[in-house]
Every structure is written in structure tokens, then in C-alpha cells.
Scaffold this active site. Structure first.
Site, PDB file in Angstrom:
ATOM      1  N   ARG A  55      34.088  36.674  41.747  1.00 46.96           N
ATOM      2  CA  ARG A  55      34.706  37.954  41.398  1.00 46.96           C
ATOM      3  C   ARG A  55      35.901  37.739  40.460  1.00 46.96           C
ATOM      4  O   ARG A  55      35.953  36.751  39.745  1.00 46.96           O
ATOM      5  CB  ARG A  55      35.087  38.693  42.698  1.00 46.96           C
ATOM      6  CG  ARG A  55      33.864  38.973  43.588  1.00 46.96           C
ATOM      7  CD  ARG A  55      34.241  39.720  44.846  1.00 46.96           C
ATOM      8  NE  ARG A  55      34.769  41.040  44.535  1.00 46.96           N
ATOM      9  CZ  ARG A  55      35.423  41.799  45.422  1.00 46.96           C
ATOM     10  NH1 ARG A  55      35.612  41.355  46.660  1.00 46.96           N
ATOM     11  NH2 ARG A  55      35.885  42.986  45.067  1.00 46.96           N
TER      12      ARG A  55
ATOM     13  N   GLU B  78      38.956  31.253  58.084  1.00 47.28           N
ATOM     14  CA  GLU B  78      39.094  32.297  57.060  1.00 47.28           C
ATOM     15  C   GLU B  78      37.710  32.806  56.677  1.00 47.28           C
ATOM     16  O   GLU B  78      36.817  31.999  56.396  1.00 47.28           O
ATOM     17  CB  GLU B  78      39.801  31.690  55.840  1.00 47.28           C
ATOM     18  CG  GLU B  78      39.920  32.638  54.661  1.00 47.28           C
ATOM     19  CD  GLU B  78      40.555  31.961  53.436  1.00 47.28           C
ATOM     20  OE1 GLU B  78      41.052  30.813  53.545  1.00 47.28           O
ATOM     21  OE2 GLU B  78      40.532  32.596  52.364  1.00 47.28           O
TER      22      GLU B  78
ATOM     23  N   HIS C 201      45.276  36.648  48.972  1.00 45.49           N
ATOM     24  CA  HIS C 201      45.639  36.226  47.610  1.00 45.49           C
ATOM     25  C   HIS C 201      47.133  36.390  47.318  1.00 45.49           C
ATOM     26  O   HIS C 201      47.566  36.128  46.203  1.00 45.49           O
ATOM     27  CB  HIS C 201      44.816  37.039  46.593  1.00 45.49           C
ATOM     28  CG  HIS C 201      43.376  37.196  46.973  1.00 45.49           C
ATOM     29  ND1 HIS C 201      42.531  36.115  47.132  1.00 45.49           N
ATOM     30  CD2 HIS C 201      42.635  38.304  47.291  1.00 45.49           C
ATOM     31  CE1 HIS C 201      41.329  36.556  47.491  1.00 45.49           C
ATOM     32  NE2 HIS C 201      41.370  37.876  47.605  1.00 45.49           N
TER      33      HIS C 201
ATOM     34  N   PRO D  23      44.025  44.427  55.420  1.00 48.57           N
ATOM     35  CA  PRO D  23      44.132  45.741  54.799  1.00 48.57           C
ATOM     36  C   PRO D  23      42.827  46.248  54.198  1.00 48.57           C
ATOM     37  O   PRO D  23      42.070  45.507  53.566  1.00 48.57           O
ATOM     38  CB  PRO D  23      45.185  45.533  53.697  1.00 48.57           C
ATOM     39  CG  PRO D  23      45.251  44.068  53.487  1.00 48.57           C
ATOM     40  CD  PRO D  23      44.922  43.436  54.807  1.00 48.57           C
ATOM     41  N   ASN D  24      42.617  47.527  54.420  1.00 48.24           N
ATOM     42  CA  ASN D  24      41.502  48.313  53.863  1.00 48.24           C
ATOM     43  C   ASN D  24      40.150  48.014  54.497  1.00 48.24           C
ATOM     44  O   ASN D  24      39.173  48.707  54.203  1.00 48.24           O
ATOM     45  CB  ASN D  24      41.416  48.145  52.326  1.00 48.24           C
ATOM     46  CG  ASN D  24      42.672  48.646  51.641  1.00 48.24           C
ATOM     47  OD1 ASN D  24      43.097  49.766  51.888  1.00 48.24           O
ATOM     48  ND2 ASN D  24      43.287  47.821  50.816  1.00 48.24           N
TER      49      ASN D  24
ATOM     50  N   ALA E  49      43.067  41.509  50.998  1.00 54.52           N
ATOM     51  CA  ALA E  49      43.827  41.154  49.791  1.00 54.52           C
ATOM     52  C   ALA E  49      45.073  40.318  50.095  1.00 54.52           C
ATOM     53  O   ALA E  49      45.584  39.639  49.197  1.00 54.52           O
ATOM     54  CB  ALA E  49      44.212  42.425  49.040  1.00 54.52           C
TER      55      ALA E  49
ATOM     56  N   ARG F 278      32.766  52.782  50.901  1.00 56.71           N
ATOM     57  CA  ARG F 278      32.774  52.637  49.435  1.00 56.71           C
ATOM     58  C   ARG F 278      32.368  51.215  49.066  1.00 56.71           C
ATOM     59  O   ARG F 278      32.351  50.331  49.921  1.00 56.71           O
ATOM     60  CB  ARG F 278      34.189  52.903  48.893  1.00 56.71           C
ATOM     61  CG  ARG F 278      34.366  54.318  48.393  1.00 56.71           C
ATOM     62  CD  ARG F 278      35.806  54.561  48.005  1.00 56.71           C
ATOM     63  NE  ARG F 278      36.625  54.809  49.175  1.00 56.71           N
ATOM     64  CZ  ARG F 278      37.901  54.425  49.309  1.00 56.71           C
ATOM     65  NH1 ARG F 278      38.497  53.744  48.364  1.00 56.71           N
ATOM     66  NH2 ARG F 278      38.573  54.732  50.390  1.00 56.71           N
TER      67      ARG F 278
ATOM     68  N   TYR G  29      30.424  45.019  49.339  1.00 53.91           N
ATOM     69  CA  TYR G  29      30.687  44.739  50.759  1.00 53.91           C
ATOM     70  C   TYR G  29      29.540  45.138  51.692  1.00 53.91           C
ATOM     71  O   TYR G  29      29.642  44.929  52.898  1.00 53.91           O
ATOM     72  CB  TYR G  29      31.969  45.450  51.201  1.00 53.91           C
ATOM     73  CG  TYR G  29      33.190  44.997  50.425  1.00 53.91           C
ATOM     74  CD1 TYR G  29      33.629  43.681  50.509  1.00 53.91           C
ATOM     75  CD2 TYR G  29      33.891  45.874  49.602  1.00 53.91           C
ATOM     76  CE1 TYR G  29      34.732  43.242  49.794  1.00 53.91           C
ATOM     77  CE2 TYR G  29      35.010  45.450  48.884  1.00 53.91           C
ATOM     78  CZ  TYR G  29      35.416  44.136  48.986  1.00 53.91           C
ATOM     79  OH  TYR G  29      36.504  43.709  48.281  1.00 53.91           O
TER      80      TYR G  29
ATOM     81  N   ARG H 179      41.143  36.785  42.696  1.00 44.66           N
ATOM     82  CA  ARG H 179      40.604  36.562  44.063  1.00 44.66           C
ATOM     83  C   ARG H 179      40.220  35.101  44.293  1.00 44.66           C
ATOM     84  O   ARG H 179      39.749  34.734  45.361  1.00 44.66           O
ATOM     85  CB  ARG H 179      39.378  37.445  44.314  1.00 44.66           C
ATOM     86  CG  ARG H 179      39.683  38.931  44.288  1.00 44.66           C
ATOM     87  CD  ARG H 179      38.467  39.748  44.683  1.00 44.66           C
ATOM     88  NE  ARG H 179      38.573  41.109  44.178  1.00 44.66           N
ATOM     89  CZ  ARG H 179      39.230  42.100  44.775  1.00 44.66           C
ATOM     90  NH1 ARG H 179      39.811  41.893  45.939  1.00 44.66           N
ATOM     91  NH2 ARG H 179      39.297  43.299  44.231  1.00 44.66           N
TER      92      ARG H 179
ATOM     93  N   ASN I 147      39.743  37.676  58.458  1.00 44.47           N
ATOM     94  CA  ASN I 147      39.544  38.211  57.117  1.00 44.47           C
ATOM     95  C   ASN I 147      40.833  38.947  56.760  1.00 44.47           C
ATOM     96  O   ASN I 147      41.063  40.073  57.209  1.00 44.47           O
ATOM     97  CB  ASN I 147      38.342  39.145  57.051  1.00 44.47           C
ATOM     98  CG  ASN I 147      38.068  39.606  55.621  1.00 44.47           C
ATOM     99  OD1 ASN I 147      38.899  39.429  54.722  1.00 44.47           O
ATOM    100  ND2 ASN I 147      36.908  40.196  55.411  1.00 44.47           N
TER     101      ASN I 147
ATOM    102  N   ASP J 275      52.227  30.547  56.249  1.00 43.00           N
ATOM    103  CA  ASP J 275      53.215  29.917  57.132  1.00 43.00           C
ATOM    104  C   ASP J 275      52.905  30.197  58.604  1.00 43.00           C
ATOM    105  O   ASP J 275      53.079  29.320  59.449  1.00 43.00           O
ATOM    106  CB  ASP J 275      54.628  30.418  56.796  1.00 43.00           C
ATOM    107  CG  ASP J 275      55.151  29.867  55.473  1.00 43.00           C
ATOM    108  OD1 ASP J 275      54.538  28.918  54.932  1.00 43.00           O
ATOM    109  OD2 ASP J 275      56.163  30.396  54.978  1.00 43.00           O
TER     110      ASP J 275
ATOM    111  N   HIS K  21      35.466  35.719  54.278  1.00 41.90           N
ATOM    112  CA  HIS K  21      35.368  36.795  53.287  1.00 41.90           C
ATOM    113  C   HIS K  21      33.927  37.263  53.206  1.00 41.90           C
ATOM    114  O   HIS K  21      33.001  36.430  53.111  1.00 41.90           O
ATOM    115  CB  HIS K  21      35.853  36.331  51.917  1.00 41.90           C
ATOM    116  CG  HIS K  21      37.289  35.947  51.953  1.00 41.90           C
ATOM    117  ND1 HIS K  21      38.287  36.872  52.090  1.00 41.90           N
ATOM    118  CD2 HIS K  21      37.877  34.729  51.961  1.00 41.90           C
ATOM    119  CE1 HIS K  21      39.446  36.241  52.151  1.00 41.90           C
ATOM    120  NE2 HIS K  21      39.224  34.941  52.090  1.00 41.90           N
ATOM    121  N   ILE K  22      33.755  38.550  53.250  1.00 41.75           N
ATOM    122  CA  ILE K  22      32.419  39.144  53.191  1.00 41.75           C
ATOM    123  C   ILE K  22      31.773  38.845  51.834  1.00 41.75           C
ATOM    124  O   ILE K  22      30.613  38.451  51.749  1.00 41.75           O
ATOM    125  CB  ILE K  22      32.521  40.674  53.414  1.00 41.75           C
ATOM    126  CG1 ILE K  22      33.067  40.959  54.825  1.00 41.75           C
ATOM    127  CG2 ILE K  22      31.183  41.356  53.170  1.00 41.75           C
ATOM    128  CD1 ILE K  22      33.509  42.401  55.032  1.00 41.75           C
ATOM    129  N   SER K  23      32.552  39.054  50.775  1.00 37.26           N
ATOM    130  CA  SER K  23      32.046  38.827  49.420  1.00 37.26           C
ATOM    131  C   SER K  23      32.324  37.385  48.994  1.00 37.26           C
ATOM    132  O   SER K  23      33.176  36.707  49.595  1.00 37.26           O
ATOM    133  CB  SER K  23      32.728  39.792  48.441  1.00 37.26           C
ATOM    134  OG  SER K  23      34.133  39.551  48.402  1.00 37.26           O
TER     135      SER K  23
END
Ligand code: CA2
Length: 155
Positions: A112, A103, A85, A10-11, A82, A18, A23, A116, A79, A92, A105-107
Site C-alpha cells: 500500500r 502485530e 505508523h 483506531p477506526n 494507523a 467501508r 479490508y 504504511r 492491530n 515503548d 494487519h488485515i491488509s
């Protein structure tokens, strides 16, 4: 030619629009271009997807599991945004398949907010790449390639 499936949650379609301090300025199209060249370096084709819907991401993990069983899918780079988390269902789904899922994650999620710091995916993942910006996707593809070739795997 096997495929590497890159899934984005998502997102992440908003990447580059933004929060550049978190990011970076690159868009999801830029991420796809990086993944395409990383995959090509290992003679893999790339299947690159994004969804804001948890159920669709679960369906895609199941699809990758079937693809891995028939030899058409080498691995998944994921990725989950959210959902990382929050989602026992994605945990599952990854546990239910044999395809290796990395897995990403960019950040650096551990630098953070505390919410997270926990990932439902990490215990089910074959590997984790965190905090390298969008380079993390290419690093994850490289990791999958090394894992697929015992001669390049150092344990
Ligand atoms: O660092 C990552 O890659 C994350 O998976 C990104 C997620 C976040 O919820 C995770 O904790 C860490 C957020 C993706 C949303 O990305 C945006 C980018 C630009 C503008 C708005 C959202």
C-alpha cells in the site's frame, strides 16, 4: 484458564462499513467470533477490545504485562491500526512488558502507500502477521499457542 487479549486500534470499529476492497466485508464482531473460536481451540479465554485512543491502548498493554506476570494472560494480538505508523509510545509500551505481542494487519501494508511500510511496533513485537485478511487474527492466536508450548515450536 489463561486469556488471550486481542486489541484493536483506531477506526477498526468501522470494519465492514467501508473500503471492502482493502479490508473485506467482515465486521469487528465477525473478527471477535473468529478469535473466540481460535482461542477456545487452545483452551484460552478471549478478551477482545477496541479503542480509538492511544493512551487507552497503552494502558491495556501495561495491564496485559501485569497479567502475564501473574500467569493470567498468555499473550496479546494487536492491530494498532494507523498508530502502527506513528506511535513511539506504543513501541515503548510493548518494550516495557514481557508479554508476547503479535502485530496483525488485515491488509498487506507493504503493498500500500509508502507511509504504511514502516511500523514502530514491529521491532518490539514477538511476531507479525500481515495481509491474510481477518484470518490473520486466528493465525496470530495459533502462533501464540505454539510459542507457549515448546513441543510445537519450530525455530
Ligand atoms: O490492515 C490493517 O489491519 C491496518 O492496521 C488497518 C488500519 C490502517 O491504518 C493500517 O495501515 C493497516 C486502518 C483501520 C481502519 O479500518 C477501516 C475499515 C473500514 C472503514 C474505515 C476504516
Amino acid at each position: 484458564m489463561p486469556t488471550v487479549l486481542v486489541l484493536n486500534g483506531p477506526n477498526l470499529n468501522l470494519l465492514g462499513t467501508r473500503e471492502p476492497s482493502v479490508y473485506g466485508a467482515h465486521t469487528l464482531a465477525d473478527v471477535e467470533a473468529c478469535c473466540r473460536s481460535a482461542a477456545a481451540a487452545h483452551r484460552w479465554t478471549l478478551d477482545f477490545r477496541q479503542s480509538n485512543h492511544e493512551g487507552l491502548l497503552i494502558d491495556w498493554i501495561h495491564e496485559a504485562g501485569l497479567g502475564h506476570a501473574d500467569g493470567s494472560v498468555a499473550g496479546v494480538v494487536f492491530n494498532a491500526g494507523a498508530f502502527t505508523h506513528t506511535s513511539v509510545a506504543l513501541h515503548d509500551a510493548i518494550k516495557a512488558v514481557t508479554v508476547p505481542v503479535i502485530e496483525v494487519h488485515i491488509s498487506n501494508v507493504h503493498a500500500r502507500e509508502p507511509f504504511r511500510h514502516h511500523s514502530y511496533l514491529s521491532p518490539a513485537a514477538a511476531g507479525i502477521v500481515v495481509g491474510f485478511g481477518i484470518d490473520g487474527y486466528a493465525l496470530a492466536i495459533e502462533g501464540l499457542a505454539r510459542r507457549a508450548n515448546p513441543e510445537t515450536t519450530r525455530t
